[in-house]
Design a protein around this motif. Structure first.
Motif, PDB file in Angstrom:
ATOM      1  N   SER A  71      53.841  41.779  36.308  1.00 40.42           N
ATOM      2  CA  SER A  71      54.621  41.837  37.544  1.00 40.42           C
ATOM      3  C   SER A  71      54.642  40.470  38.224  1.00 40.42           C
ATOM      4  CB  SER A  71      53.999  42.897  38.463  1.00 40.42           C
ATOM      5  OG  SER A  71      54.737  43.041  39.645  1.00 40.42           O
ATOM      6  N   GLN A  72      55.156  40.454  39.454  1.00 44.87           N
ATOM      7  CA  GLN A  72      55.115  39.273  40.318  1.00 44.87           C
ATOM      8  C   GLN A  72      54.525  39.698  41.658  1.00 44.87           C
ATOM      9  OE1 GLN A  72      59.351  38.650  38.813  1.00 44.87           O
ATOM     10  NE2 GLN A  72      58.987  36.724  39.908  1.00 44.87           N
ATOM     11  N   LEU A  73      53.682  38.839  42.230  1.00 44.48           N
ATOM     12  CA  LEU A  73      52.987  39.178  43.461  1.00 44.48           C
ATOM     13  C   LEU A  73      53.546  38.384  44.637  1.00 44.48           C
ATOM     14  CD1 LEU A  73      49.320  39.390  42.132  1.00 44.48           C
ATOM     15  CD2 LEU A  73      50.940  41.257  42.521  1.00 44.48           C
ATOM     16  N   PRO A  74      53.253  38.819  45.877  1.00 47.37           N
ATOM     17  CA  PRO A  74      53.787  38.132  47.055  1.00 47.37           C
ATOM     18  C   PRO A  74      53.353  36.665  47.142  1.00 47.37           C
ATOM     19  CG  PRO A  74      52.911  40.276  47.641  1.00 47.37           C
ATOM     20  CD  PRO A  74      52.506  40.037  46.237  1.00 47.37           C
ATOM     21  N   GLN A  75      54.197  35.877  47.771  1.00 45.81           N
ATOM     22  CA  GLN A  75      53.920  34.456  47.989  1.00 45.81           C
ATOM     23  C   GLN A  75      52.592  34.279  48.733  1.00 45.81           C
ATOM     24  OE1 GLN A  75      56.137  32.030  47.031  1.00 45.81           O
ATOM     25  NE2 GLN A  75      54.933  30.296  47.787  1.00 45.81           N
ATOM     26  N   GLY A  76      51.750  33.346  48.211  1.00 38.94           N
ATOM     27  CA  GLY A  76      50.494  33.020  48.891  1.00 38.94           C
ATOM     28  C   GLY A  76      49.329  33.920  48.538  1.00 38.94           C
ATOM     29  N   THR A  77      49.522  34.863  47.617  1.00 42.55           N
ATOM     30  CA  THR A  77      48.404  35.721  47.195  1.00 42.55           C
ATOM     31  C   THR A  77      47.304  34.858  46.589  1.00 42.55           C
ATOM     32  OG1 THR A  77      49.912  37.558  46.723  1.00 42.55           O
ATOM     33  CG2 THR A  77      47.714  37.642  45.712  1.00 42.55           C
ATOM     34  N   PRO A  78      46.054  34.988  47.082  1.00 45.26           N
ATOM     35  CA  PRO A  78      44.970  34.160  46.520  1.00 45.26           C
ATOM     36  C   PRO A  78      44.536  34.670  45.144  1.00 45.26           C
ATOM     37  CG  PRO A  78      44.103  35.648  48.195  1.00 45.26           C
ATOM     38  CD  PRO A  78      45.587  35.849  48.190  1.00 45.26           C
ATOM     39  N   PHE A  79      44.161  33.725  44.260  1.00 48.71           N
ATOM     40  CA  PHE A  79      43.711  34.106  42.917  1.00 48.71           C
ATOM     41  C   PHE A  79      42.699  33.079  42.425  1.00 48.71           C
ATOM     42  CE2 PHE A  79      44.523  33.967  38.196  1.00 48.71           C
ATOM     43  CZ  PHE A  79      43.831  35.136  37.911  1.00 48.71           C
ATOM     44  N   THR A  80      41.548  33.580  41.968  1.00 46.12           N
ATOM     45  CA  THR A  80      40.487  32.698  41.461  1.00 46.12           C
ATOM     46  C   THR A  80      40.638  32.552  39.953  1.00 46.12           C
ATOM     47  OG1 THR A  80      39.001  33.492  43.198  1.00 46.12           O
ATOM     48  CG2 THR A  80      38.003  32.298  41.356  1.00 46.12           C
ATOM     49  N   ILE A  81      40.813  31.291  39.508  1.00 42.13           N
ATOM     50  CA  ILE A  81      41.047  31.039  38.083  1.00 42.13           C
ATOM     51  C   ILE A  81      39.729  30.759  37.352  1.00 42.13           C
ATOM     52  CG2 ILE A  81      43.395  30.248  38.441  1.00 42.13           C
ATOM     53  CD1 ILE A  81      42.423  27.379  38.304  1.00 42.13           C
TER      54      ILE A  81
END
Length: 817
Positions: free
Chosen positions: A300-310
């Protein structure tokens, strides 16, 4: 791109008729270059550097205390049936009766993280030592230095150590791959081109030995993870669950293959996904299945600015256009095709994985990798387009390998979501156009055979044309001229017929002032031991401070993470060359380069022509009658003086001026303009490149050098028949007074008969005071019309003395003639 020769051999046919070609890496390299995969270099890879040549097994016959050293022992070591060596050893664990590893005199070992070491017969505290008993780290086998290696008792004496440690050798092709050749971004892709070339030139069909479609057996594990695709940016998504796996080190064969192309083995599952990527060109991703909530994968695609730890633990803010792999609760697990998350990857305790093989929209991947600065191997392939036809076949290949190596069990169902199959592209090529572009009459069968060997399908044959279907592995092929390129490169570009020879003569124009001046400078530099380098104008932004980057030219779609900025300085790319050569035992270097630097100013983009020099180590060789001399700032200043002399610039001044790279640093000004900089590169900057010795840098603004330099008109002047007069002047000055100030003072007097002056002595010490220094300068006077009298010379000397006393607070000690 790196391609392993031994790895490549796994996919090439072993036909007797081509054996002499296949078994020769040089010939394979020639073929690759002929088919458009230019081989820039062939490197010899060794899993253990030096291949342990000259290193054998031995038996410690006796071990006694060194007579003159508490921590040393004297051993007698048998290295063959009839040879016993006396070896001094400092290892705490050495003892009689051990089987050990011995580096014989004349051998060279490569300690881990250190320079190579050649073993010689030496005397240690009065006792002769004929070799070395080795520890792990001393042979590059590991990191342990606790003691020497002790081998099993059954080890034979005198056998090469390479037989024990299974040394792996290979040749690695460094290929300068053009951006349109995504089909060759894998070992199988390269093998396809080689087979096509051999088939064409040997008039016999040779096919790639592909592992795809083999050894896969459907599993019996009923459990599986549901998949749903909610974005059109994912064209195809396939996955399978594998349970009961055991995470461990990869087998040696797999580790060796990855190491040969510069990859670091991590664990068996991750290594297999990397192996498959470089084997087939299809990126894969393995998730810890127990971290997938809801037992479901959502693309999918998530909302702009969603935080994600790589993976590396840092946090990024997602863009609404990023393709995301999420779990059943819409928690992000991975930036699709770019990089995985910190909490969903394979860990040592993982027992169950979900393996993904997919095709994502190339433009979306390109935007994401630029936005997040994550140019991974997977992202590079996705942005160019991967073969959508192989998605499932590659997944099965990887699943079978994981099952074989980890002992896992496949789920019964492999899920493949491919709702709108891609329509193959068809191109019609006319015989007339083929001849017009190639200049060659190709037989129809030759054309068809070449294209079939490259996996094109013949759709329709006409009297004067041919319609073909382009394989999904070649998305760059869109026009008839692209088909012609494929035919010509397999035939060999050197096979293009040239009907008549064309001779072109260059216009007999006079060399420009810039070319002439450059030639003069190069002649002087080469005569003084300088070598020309040519470095990449694209470099790493991490080399530069934030202030420097304010006016830098950044690359939007960079080729790699480490090449993301047009260089604002010539220093870092030059230091890369210095470091490269220092790492190969070249300790004394003089480099010169003409190149450009780039800036973003208010008026727009600016390119600046530079001429730079780098100097390190000895400036002259030692010999029986002289000792070597280290480079220093004064040597660098002398180089500047010589270049200015050649350029015809006589009036210039040095000003102390440190900058981001240089300390001490100096700017050199002529007519109030900075025309050059010179200095010693800062230690913290050298550490970035692991350089441990001083490096001196000079940079000339080439356009200003040309504009300020005198014209090339030469005038003859006979040698003066009147003698020159020499006078020495010793003076005490404030320590704050620079030699440049003295020079300026003398120049301002404009004494026409003063031909030259040189500093020949310098002193600082308690005898003259803490804030004082003593200089001694030799002056040369001359007149082309007459012999100077003592009175005339004294008068000029008094002018100089008066100016120095008045303006520089000098105290004259001696004035000698």
């Amino acid at each position: 791109m790196k391609i392993s020769y031994k790895w490549l051999m796994d996919y090439l046919p072993g036909d007797v008729s081509i054996k002499n070609i296949i078994e020769n890496p040089i010939k394979i390299g020639d073929i690759l270059t002929q088919v458009g995969l230019e081989v820039e270099q062939i490197e010899h890879f060794e899993s253990i550097k030096g291949n342990l040549e000259g290193v054998v097994t031995g038996y410690v016959v006796s071990c006694t205390k060194h007579p003159d050293a508490d921590k040393l022992k004297v051993t007698e070591v048998q290295v063959s049936e009839d040879k016993i060596l006396n070896i001094v050893c400092g290892a705490p664990n050495v003892a009689a009766g051990q089987k050990v590893v011995v580096a014989l005199p004349g051998s060279t070992i490569f300690p881990k993280g250190k320079n190579s070491l050649t073993i010689n017969k030496v005397s240690i505290r009065g006792v002769e030592s004929n070799g070395m008993l080795c520890a792990e780290d001393e042979l590059g086998l590991g990191s342990s230095h606790a003691g020497i290696i002790v081998l099993p008792e059954k080890t034979k004496i005198g056998i090469p150590a390479s037989e024990i440690y299974d040394v792996y050798e290979d040749y690695v092709f460094e290929i300068g791959l053009t951006p349109n050749r995504m089909d060759a971004m894998s070992h199988i892709g390269v093998a396809k081109d080689i087979c096509a070339y051999l088939s064409h030139h040997f008039k016999k069909e040779f096919k790639v030995l592909t592992p795809l479609g083999k050894n896969y057996k459907e599993g019996s594990n009923i459990k599986s993870i549901d998949i749903s695709v909610e974005t059109a940016l994912c064209e195809r998504y396939a996955g399978i669950e594998i349970s009961g796996i055991k995470i461990s080190e990869s087998p040696t064969w797999l580790q060796n293959k990855l190491k040969s192309i510069g990859l670091k083995p991590i664990n068996n599952v991750v290594d297999i996904t990397n192996f498959i990527l470089h084997e087939t060109g299809q990126p894969l991703h393995a998730f810890d299945a127990q971290k997938i909530k809801g037992n479901r994968i959502i693309v999918s695609q998530l909302p702009q600015g969603t935080p994600f730890t790589i993976l590396d633990g840092s946090e990024i803010k997602l863009d609404s256009n990023d393709i995301m792999i999420c779990d059943g609760e819409k928690n992000p697990l991975c930036v699709a095709g770019i990089i995985g998350g910190a909490h969903s990857g394979v860990q040592p305790q993982t027992t169950e994985i979900f393996l993904e093989s997919a095709v994502f929209n190339a433009s979306a991947i390109r935007r994401s990798l630029v936005n997040h600065g994550q140019r991974t191997d997977a992202a590079i392939r996705f942005e160019k387009g991967v073969n959508i036809e192989n998605t499932v076949a590659v997944l099965k290949r990887a699943a079978a390998l994981i099952q074989e190596i980890t002992g896992g069990q496949l789920s019964k169902d492999l899920t493949d979501i491919y709702t709108q199959p891609r329509i193959p592209h068809e191109i019609t090529l006319s015989n007339f156009y083929l001849k017009k572009i190639s200049g060659k009459n190709y037989h129809a069968e030759t054309v068809k055979n070449i294209l079939r060997a490259l996996n094109f399908k013949i759709i329709k044959e006409g009297a004067d044309d041919l319609c073909v279907q382009v394989p999904f592995s070649n998305p760059d092929i869109q026009l008839p001229v692209d088909i012609i390129e494929e035919i010509m490169r397999i035939d060999g570009l050197d096979q293009v017929e040239i009907p008549t020879a064309i001779t072109m003569s260059p216009a007999l124009e006079k060399n420009s002032v810039a070319d002439h001046r450059k030639h003069q400078i190069w002649s002087w530099l080469t005569g003084n031991g300088f070598s020309e380098i040519f470095t990449n104008s694209i470099t790493n932004s991490k080399y530069f401070s934030e202030t420097s980057q304010l006016h830098s030219v950044k690359i939007i779609n960079s080729l790699s993470e480490g090449l993301d900025i047009m260089r604002p300085s010539m220093v870092p790319t030059g230091l890369e060359s210095i470091a490269y050569n220092l790492n190969r035992q070249q300790a004394s270097l003089k480099f010169a380069e003409f190149g450009k630097t780039y800036f973003l100013m208010k008026e727009g983009y600016v390119e600046k022509e530079n001429f730079s020099l780098l100097i390190t180590g000895d400036t002259s060789w030692s010999g029986w009658n002289k000792s070597s001399k280290k480079a220093d700032i004064f040597y660098a200043k002398g180089i500047c003086d010589a270049i200015f002399s050649i350029a015809g610039i006589a009036d210039y001044q040095f000003h102390s001026e440190d900058d981001e790279w240089l300390s001490p640093g100096f700017s050199i000004k002529a007519t109030e303009e900075t025309v050059a900089t010179v200095g010693s590169i800062r230690k913290n900057k050298l550490e970035i490149f692991s350089i441990k010795q001083p490096v001196f840098f000079i940079n000339f603004d080439w356009e200003k050098i040309l504009s300020l330099g005198a014209n090339d008109k030469m005038e003859y002047a006979p040698v003066s028949k009147f003698p020159q007069v020499h006078r020495d002047l010793s003076m005490v000055l404030p320590k704050s007074c620079s030699y440049q100030q003295i020079t300026n003072e003398i120049k301002n007097l404009k004494i026409s008969q003063l031909k030259d002056w040189k500093l020949f002595d310098f002193y600082e010490g308690e005898k003259i005071g803490e804030e004082k220094k003593s200089l001694a300068i030799s002056f040369t006077f001359g007149d082309r019309e007459k012999t100077l009298t003592d009175k005339e010379t004294d008068k000029m000397m008094q002018q100089i003395i008066h100016a120095l006393e008045k303006n520089q607070n000098a105290s004259i000690r001696t004035n000698a003639g």
